[in-house]
Enzyme design. Structure first.
Site, PDB file in Angstrom:
ATOM      1  CG  ASP A   1      -0.442   0.034   8.376  1.00  0.00           C
ATOM      2  OD1 ASP A   1      -1.216   0.918   8.790  1.00  0.00           O
ATOM      3  OD2 ASP A   1       0.736   0.255   8.018  1.00  0.00           O
TER       4      ASP A   1
ATOM      5  CE  LYS B   1       0.879   1.420   4.439  1.00  0.00           C
ATOM      6  NZ  LYS B   1       1.664   2.613   4.766  1.00  0.00           N
TER       7      LYS B   1
HETATM    8  O1  C5P Z   1       0.427  -1.404  14.933  1.00  0.00           O
HETATM    9  P1  C5P Z   1       1.843  -1.548  14.517  1.00  0.00           P
HETATM   10  O2  C5P Z   1       2.510  -2.725  15.158  1.00  0.00           O
HETATM   11  O3  C5P Z   1       2.049  -1.522  13.042  1.00  0.00           O
HETATM   12  O4  C5P Z   1       2.568  -0.247  15.059  1.00  0.00           O
HETATM   13  C1  C5P Z   1       3.960  -0.168  15.186  1.00  0.00           C
HETATM   14  C2  C5P Z   1       4.316   1.002  16.084  1.00  0.00           C
HETATM   15  O5  C5P Z   1       4.030   2.238  15.409  1.00  0.00           O
HETATM   16  C3  C5P Z   1       3.546   1.084  17.381  1.00  0.00           C
HETATM   17  O6  C5P Z   1       4.163   0.319  18.377  1.00  0.00           O
HETATM   18  C4  C5P Z   1       3.601   2.567  17.697  1.00  0.00           C
HETATM   19  O7  C5P Z   1       4.860   2.900  18.222  1.00  0.00           O
HETATM   20  C5  C5P Z   1       3.524   3.202  16.308  1.00  0.00           C
HETATM   21  N1  C5P Z   1       2.142   3.536  15.936  1.00  0.00           N
HETATM   22  C6  C5P Z   1       1.494   4.601  16.534  1.00  0.00           C
HETATM   23  N2  C5P Z   1       0.219   4.899  16.186  1.00  0.00           N
HETATM   24  C7  C5P Z   1      -0.414   4.198  15.227  1.00  0.00           C
HETATM   25  C8  C5P Z   1       0.214   3.123  14.584  1.00  0.00           C
HETATM   26  C9  C5P Z   1       1.510   2.815  14.952  1.00  0.00           C
HETATM   27  O8  C5P Z   1       2.062   5.279  17.400  1.00  0.00           O
HETATM   28  N3  C5P Z   1      -1.666   4.533  14.901  1.00  0.00           N
END
Ligand code: C5P
Length: 310
Positions: free
Chosen positions: A138, A11
């Site tokens: 995501d 994406k």
């Molecule tokens: O959800 P995911 O594991 O992809 O997110 C990775 C990191 O990115 C999270 O631990 C956080 O530090 C940051 N993040 C965030 N806010 C979001 C998505 C991700 O702060 N909406």
């Protein structure tokens, strides 16, 4: 049983707006995400030995329990309650790693869909969506794909309602030596901008509404010219990475580029064109400069769905 092939597309973010900080420590986001036809492929063979094993055609990608493919398999198996279920999975990697293109999330989403089918778990798409949201912000988008507004942590999806994928051409570039850690990018964003984050649900909803009725969605519906794209993590990453500054400058020289931006937390960058032929022509125009600066480049199209079987 025969092996099952699952396509796991990348994406890009056509919009990434950081609204504020949530009680759970994640950021409240308002995004528009678009699936591209650049895809990894999972081949999955079910086994009955209780082992979920992953191999990959790139040796710089961890294939242990830290990989979202393995995590997705383990979560699905735990939910169905049959510990003897196993799978042997091979990942053909085409999406650059650590690039802001959701390659890892798409691989995990593809594992959920593929194993749900192969193991005969029978989980509904709503149940798979909930499991995807547990595994990564995501991942629900990667399951659904197409053109979607993504709110909350990124897991709350609203279809953009375009009918068909935008006919835009996309020239995507990434420097192979650069990568960005997503937690670092959001942490740095908080340091730089945290004092100015919106605080209330009313303010968040105003921004969501502005995105729904704003110029980007109108442009994607073909009703208006494409506005400049917004990615709030771009001004966070750009000062830190010379390759991002250099890549943006190169893409801005492309003839016919309608807009240029970083995707997600970067460092991949893209330019949008009125059609795929425009992206191809710009790729040729910039090929020597991109190669001299060490960038990899892909000409992509927008597609209307996420992970798919076969
Ligand atoms: O959800 P995911 O594991 O992809 O997110 C990775 C990191 O990115 C999270 O631990 C956080 O530090 C940051 N993040 C965030 N806010 C979001 C998505 C991700 O702060 N909406």
């Amino acid at each position: 049983m025969a092996e099952l092939l699952v396509s796991a597309p990348a994406k890009i973010n056509l919009h990434l707006e950081v609204l504020g900080l949530r009680p759970d420590g994640f950021h409240e986001l308002a995004m528009v995400m678009q699936t591209l036809d650049l895809a990894d492929q999972l081949s999955i063979r079910p086994t009955a030995d209780g082992a979920i094993s992953l191999t990959c055609d790139r040796d710089d990608l961890p294939t242990d329990g830290s990989n979202l493919v393995v995590k997705a398999g383990e979560l699905l198996r735990a939910r169905v309650g049959l510990p003897e279920l196993g799978a042997s999975i091979h990942l053909r990697k085409r999406i650059p790693i650590g690039a802001g293109l959701a390659g890892g999330s798409s691989n995990g989403a593809a594992a959920l869909v593929g194993l749900n089918a192969l193991w005969g778990c029978g989980f509904s798409s709503a149940q798979l969506h909930a499991m995807a949201a547990e595994l990564g912000s995501d991942m629900p988008f990667c399951l659904e794909g197409g053109t979607q507004l993504c709110f909350g942590r990124g897991e709350r999806l609203e279809p953009a309602g375009l009918g068909a994928a935008p006919a835009l051409g996309v020239l995507l570039i990434k420097h192979p030596d650069s990568s960005v850690s997503t937690p670092w990018a959001y942490g740095r964003c908080q340091e730089l901008r945290g004092d100015f984050y919106l605080q209330s649900e009313e303010e968040f909803e105003q921004r969501r509404q502005a995105l729904r009725s704003g110029p980007l969605l109108a442009a994607l519906r073909g009703e208006a010219p494409l506005p400049p794209l917004r990615n709030d993590l771009q001004p966070v990453v750009e000062p830190e990475l010379a390759s991002v500054r250099e890549g943006l400058a190169l893409l801005r020289q492309a003839e016919g580029a309608l807009a240029v931006a970083m995707s997600g937390s970067g460092p991949s960058l893209f330019a949008l064109f009125a059609d795929p032929a425009g992206a191809e022509a710009a790729h040729q125009q910039l090929a020597a400069d991109l190669a001299a600066a060490g960038f990899e480049a892909w000409c992509c199209r927008c597609i209307g769905s996420g992970v798919s079987l076969g």
